[in-house]
Write a protein that holds these residues in place. Structure first.
Motif, PDB file in Angstrom:
ATOM      1  N   ARG A   7      -0.435  -0.949  -0.893  1.00 27.50           N
ATOM      2  CA  ARG A   7       0.834  -0.227  -0.740  1.00 27.50           C
ATOM      3  C   ARG A   7       0.877   0.467   0.616  1.00 27.50           C
ATOM      4  O   ARG A   7      -0.023   1.232   0.949  1.00 27.50           O
ATOM      5  CB  ARG A   7       0.993   0.793  -1.869  1.00 27.50           C
ATOM      6  CG  ARG A   7       1.084   0.161  -3.261  1.00 27.50           C
ATOM      7  CD  ARG A   7       0.950   1.216  -4.336  1.00 27.50           C
ATOM      8  NE  ARG A   7      -0.335   1.902  -4.246  1.00 27.50           N
ATOM      9  CZ  ARG A   7      -0.716   2.887  -5.043  1.00 27.50           C
ATOM     10  NH1 ARG A   7       0.099   3.337  -5.977  1.00 27.50           N
ATOM     11  NH2 ARG A   7      -1.905   3.445  -4.893  1.00 27.50           N
ATOM     12  N   VAL A   8       1.927   0.191   1.377  1.00 27.24           N
ATOM     13  CA  VAL A   8       2.010   0.691   2.752  1.00 27.24           C
ATOM     14  C   VAL A   8       3.279   1.505   2.965  1.00 27.24           C
ATOM     15  O   VAL A   8       4.365   1.113   2.523  1.00 27.24           O
ATOM     16  CB  VAL A   8       1.991  -0.482   3.762  1.00 27.24           C
ATOM     17  CG1 VAL A   8       2.108   0.037   5.197  1.00 27.24           C
ATOM     18  CG2 VAL A   8       0.714  -1.306   3.601  1.00 27.24           C
ATOM     19  N   MET A   9       3.114   2.644   3.647  1.00 25.05           N
ATOM     20  CA  MET A   9       4.244   3.452   4.093  1.00 25.05           C
ATOM     21  C   MET A   9       4.324   3.374   5.612  1.00 25.05           C
ATOM     22  O   MET A   9       3.329   3.576   6.297  1.00 25.05           O
ATOM     23  CB  MET A   9       4.078   4.908   3.650  1.00 25.05           C
ATOM     24  CG  MET A   9       5.039   5.901   4.327  1.00 25.05           C
ATOM     25  SD  MET A   9       6.786   5.612   3.947  1.00 25.05           S
ATOM     26  CE  MET A   9       6.837   6.116   2.229  1.00 25.05           C
ATOM     27  N   VAL A  54      -2.174   2.756   2.555  1.00 22.16           N
ATOM     28  CA  VAL A  54      -2.287   2.790   4.017  1.00 22.16           C
ATOM     29  C   VAL A  54      -0.977   3.312   4.603  1.00 22.16           C
ATOM     30  O   VAL A  54       0.103   2.995   4.096  1.00 22.16           O
ATOM     31  CB  VAL A  54      -2.582   1.381   4.601  1.00 22.16           C
ATOM     32  CG1 VAL A  54      -2.624   1.420   6.134  1.00 22.16           C
ATOM     33  CG2 VAL A  54      -3.896   0.830   4.057  1.00 22.16           C
ATOM     34  N   ILE A  55      -1.079   4.096   5.672  1.00 22.45           N
ATOM     35  CA  ILE A  55       0.111   4.577   6.390  1.00 22.45           C
ATOM     36  C   ILE A  55       0.088   3.999   7.801  1.00 22.45           C
ATOM     37  O   ILE A  55      -0.934   4.073   8.493  1.00 22.45           O
ATOM     38  CB  ILE A  55       0.127   6.120   6.476  1.00 22.45           C
ATOM     39  CG1 ILE A  55       0.135   6.737   5.071  1.00 22.45           C
ATOM     40  CG2 ILE A  55       1.339   6.607   7.276  1.00 22.45           C
ATOM     41  CD1 ILE A  55      -0.114   8.239   5.058  1.00 22.45           C
ATOM     42  N   VAL A  56       1.206   3.405   8.220  1.00 23.39           N
ATOM     43  CA  VAL A  56       1.380   2.964   9.601  1.00 23.39           C
ATOM     44  C   VAL A  56       2.222   4.028  10.286  1.00 23.39           C
ATOM     45  O   VAL A  56       3.360   4.286   9.881  1.00 23.39           O
ATOM     46  CB  VAL A  56       2.064   1.588   9.684  1.00 23.39           C
ATOM     47  CG1 VAL A  56       2.282   1.185  11.146  1.00 23.39           C
ATOM     48  CG2 VAL A  56       1.225   0.525   8.975  1.00 23.39           C
ATOM     49  N   THR A  79      -6.128   9.484   3.514  1.00 23.00           N
ATOM     50  CA  THR A  79      -5.544   8.148   3.375  1.00 23.00           C
ATOM     51  C   THR A  79      -5.759   7.389   4.675  1.00 23.00           C
ATOM     52  O   THR A  79      -5.575   7.954   5.756  1.00 23.00           O
ATOM     53  CB  THR A  79      -4.032   8.252   3.094  1.00 23.00           C
ATOM     54  OG1 THR A  79      -3.831   9.075   1.937  1.00 23.00           O
ATOM     55  CG2 THR A  79      -3.404   6.882   2.863  1.00 23.00           C
ATOM     56  N   PRO A  80      -6.134   6.110   4.612  1.00 25.99           N
ATOM     57  CA  PRO A  80      -6.277   5.333   5.847  1.00 25.99           C
ATOM     58  C   PRO A  80      -4.964   5.278   6.630  1.00 25.99           C
ATOM     59  O   PRO A  80      -3.922   4.976   6.065  1.00 25.99           O
ATOM     60  CB  PRO A  80      -6.683   3.944   5.348  1.00 25.99           C
ATOM     61  CG  PRO A  80      -7.287   4.178   4.003  1.00 25.99           C
ATOM     62  CD  PRO A  80      -6.523   5.323   3.421  1.00 25.99           C
ATOM     63  N   VAL A  81      -5.043   5.579   7.925  1.00 26.81           N
ATOM     64  CA  VAL A  81      -3.859   5.597   8.784  1.00 26.81           C
ATOM     65  C   VAL A  81      -4.085   4.670   9.977  1.00 26.81           C
ATOM     66  O   VAL A  81      -5.113   4.752  10.650  1.00 26.81           O
ATOM     67  CB  VAL A  81      -3.548   7.018   9.280  1.00 26.81           C
ATOM     68  CG1 VAL A  81      -2.410   6.992  10.310  1.00 26.81           C
ATOM     69  CG2 VAL A  81      -3.178   7.927   8.110  1.00 26.81           C
ATOM     70  N   ALA A 132      -7.799  -1.370   7.258  1.00 24.45           N
ATOM     71  CA  ALA A 132      -7.684   0.050   6.915  1.00 24.45           C
ATOM     72  C   ALA A 132      -7.798   0.264   5.414  1.00 24.45           C
ATOM     73  O   ALA A 132      -8.385   1.247   4.957  1.00 24.45           O
ATOM     74  CB  ALA A 132      -6.360   0.605   7.428  1.00 24.45           C
ATOM     75  N   ALA A 133      -7.240  -0.656   4.650  1.00 20.28           N
ATOM     76  CA  ALA A 133      -7.273  -0.511   3.190  1.00 20.28           C
ATOM     77  C   ALA A 133      -8.696  -0.551   2.645  1.00 20.28           C
ATOM     78  O   ALA A 133      -8.968  -0.016   1.566  1.00 20.28           O
ATOM     79  CB  ALA A 133      -6.437  -1.621   2.543  1.00 20.28           C
ATOM     80  N   ARG A 134      -9.611  -1.165   3.400  1.00 22.35           N
ATOM     81  CA  ARG A 134     -11.004  -1.244   2.953  1.00 22.35           C
ATOM     82  C   ARG A 134     -11.839  -0.065   3.433  1.00 22.35           C
ATOM     83  O   ARG A 134     -13.012   0.054   3.097  1.00 22.35           O
ATOM     84  CB  ARG A 134     -11.636  -2.549   3.445  1.00 22.35           C
ATOM     85  CG  ARG A 134     -11.030  -3.798   2.834  1.00 22.35           C
ATOM     86  CD  ARG A 134     -11.895  -5.020   3.114  1.00 22.35           C
ATOM     87  NE  ARG A 134     -11.896  -5.399   4.511  1.00 22.35           N
ATOM     88  CZ  ARG A 134     -11.027  -6.227   5.074  1.00 22.35           C
ATOM     89  NH1 ARG A 134     -10.053  -6.758   4.333  1.00 22.35           N
ATOM     90  NH2 ARG A 134     -11.104  -6.541   6.354  1.00 22.35           N
ATOM     91  N   ALA A 135     -11.248   0.797   4.261  1.00 23.35           N
ATOM     92  CA  ALA A 135     -11.999   1.925   4.807  1.00 23.35           C
ATOM     93  C   ALA A 135     -12.275   2.973   3.736  1.00 23.35           C
ATOM     94  O   ALA A 135     -11.442   3.235   2.877  1.00 23.35           O
ATOM     95  CB  ALA A 135     -11.234   2.552   5.967  1.00 23.35           C
ATOM     96  N   ASN A 136     -13.438   3.569   3.828  1.00 18.48           N
ATOM     97  CA  ASN A 136     -13.850   4.615   2.892  1.00 18.48           C
ATOM     98  C   ASN A 136     -13.521   5.970   3.516  1.00 18.48           C
ATOM     99  O   ASN A 136     -14.207   6.425   4.415  1.00 18.48           O
ATOM    100  CB  ASN A 136     -15.349   4.487   2.619  1.00 18.48           C
ATOM    101  CG  ASN A 136     -15.896   5.627   1.781  1.00 18.48           C
ATOM    102  OD1 ASN A 136     -15.153   6.453   1.276  1.00 18.48           O
ATOM    103  ND2 ASN A 136     -17.208   5.665   1.636  1.00 18.48           N
ATOM    104  N   VAL A 137     -12.469   6.609   3.058  1.00 21.68           N
ATOM    105  CA  VAL A 137     -12.056   7.886   3.659  1.00 21.68           C
ATOM    106  C   VAL A 137     -12.199   9.058   2.693  1.00 21.68           C
ATOM    107  O   VAL A 137     -11.578  10.083   2.858  1.00 21.68           O
ATOM    108  CB  VAL A 137     -10.591   7.808   4.168  1.00 21.68           C
ATOM    109  CG1 VAL A 137     -10.464   6.811   5.294  1.00 21.68           C
ATOM    110  CG2 VAL A 137      -9.633   7.465   3.029  1.00 21.68           C
TER     111      VAL A 137
END
Length: 374
Positions: A7-9, A54-56, A79-81, A132-137
């Motif tokens: 899901r991306v914003m 993920v946020i762009v 959240t991954p950005v 980014a979606a796979r990043a551990n934040v």
């Protein structure tokens, strides 16, 4: 088994950017664009109803700038950005601030020909979002500098060359001169990292005393970013940190970071080590490449060098670490628990190249131990 879509914003004040990026992402069945907002305040209202994976994000926007929004997100709901900004093109100061605040990656967009650029770069944008979606934040909100972001631009798929394209292996596949070298007082540490590496390196280097052993570093990072990154670390650390120059001595109390767009290798002259900064093709789709640095360490230093591979996507450095291990080097891979992306260390462990697996917090101690020959 169906895998949930990412899901991306999208948050950008340009209608053109929102439209083109949305079309690019929506064309991939594994991605769902849940919203596109013209500024961070509109985005926050939308995200209260459904939070994105993920946020762009653009940097220059009305009502609230992107950096303020990024810091707010990372402190309240990590959240991954992915930063998509023309500021990153005009100068890397804003981009470095974004990376320091927790952005996972950077896509630089031009001020002219924007629509065409975005259309041509649609695959890069898709790949950046997936990465980014796979990043551990999960640690970002706590202010831990253990591991949280990368200065890696999305790259188009290119032929994957090995370190052979830049430096030949020692006879016997890495067991040559390096393995037979006598220990000297000139010992050093070689570190390779990628996604998540900027904060991971900060966490490690800021904990070292001024008398730390020499360190050579490859962090996957584009041109222009490495010099500013090194300057920032130099202002925070007791050791000297700077971008490497061809012929620099590898000396105690100094960390040399490979320049973006160049490969870096170590060379031996008598009992001294220097670095060579050279051009060459992409290795493992990177320049600088960790494999190139690690192979040079195996070939010319052997047991006199300690190899450390930290958070990063892909497998660059994994084979090089195995070559260092085979040449008698002490080797360390970062533990999955502290990695943003457990790609490079995982592959190094799988190949049998890591003598130790340590969480990030124990790596500074291991570096100091290496100086004592431990």
């Amino acid at each position: 088994m169906n895998v949930p879509a990412i899901r991306v914003m999208i948050v950008d004040d340009s209608a053109v950017v929102r439209q083109v990026v949305k079309q690019a992402l929506a064309a991939d069945p594994s991605i769902q664009v849940i919203g596109a907002a013209s500024d961070p305040l509109f985005a926050l209202e939308h995200m209260k109803k459904q939070w994105p994976d993920v946020i762009v994000l653009d940097i220059e926007m009305p009502r609230m700038d992107g950096l303020t929004f990024l810091r707010k997100v990372m402190s309240e709901h990590p959240t991954p950005v992915v930063i998509c900004s023309s500021l990153a093109e005009r100068g890397s100061d804003a981009a470095m601030k974004a990376l320091s605040a927790g952005a996972v990656s950077i896509i630089t967009k031009p001020t002219m020909g924007l629509k065409q650029f975005l259309e041509d770069s649609s695959n890069d944008i898709v790949q950046a979002v997936k990465a980014a979606a796979r990043a551990n934040v999960r640690h970002l909100g706590g202010g831990l500098a253990a591991a949280n972001q990368a200065a890696v631009s999305a790259a188009a798929v290119r032929p994957k060359l090995s370190a052979d394209a830049v430096i030949s292996a020692s006879p016997g596949g890495g067991l040559g001169s390096g393995a037979g070298m006598v220990r000297t007082t000139e010992r050093f540490v070689a570190i390779g990292t990628s996604t998540g590496g900027t904060q991971a390196l900060e966490a490690v280097l800021t904990r070292l005393p001024a008398v730390a052993p020499p360190i050579v570093i490859v962090q996957h990072m584009p041109e222009r970013f490495t010099a500013m990154f090194a300057e920032r670390l130099n202002s925070l650390c007791a050791i000297e940190v700077r971008e490497a120059r061809h012929g620099d001595r590898v000396i105690p109390g100094r960390a040399l970071i490979a320049p973006g767009g160049k490969h870096m290798m170590v060379a031996r002259s008598g009992a001294q080590y220097t670095v060579e900064v050279v051009d060459g093709p992409l290795v493992n789709r990177h320049r600088p490449s960790v494999d190139v640095l690690f192979r040079s360490c195996a070939k010319f230093a052997g047991r006199n060098a300690t190899g450390i591979i930290m958070t990063g996507m892909g497998d660059d450095g994994a084979r090089g670490l195995k070559e260092m291990f085979d040449a008698g080097s002490p080797t360390i891979a970062e533990d999955e628990s502290t990695c943003v992306v457990f790609g490079m260390p995982k592959e190094a462990i799988r190949l049998g190249g890591a003598a130790q697996v340590l969480p990030l917090g124990r790596i500074p101690e291991a570096i100091m131990q290496s100086a004592r020959g431990g």
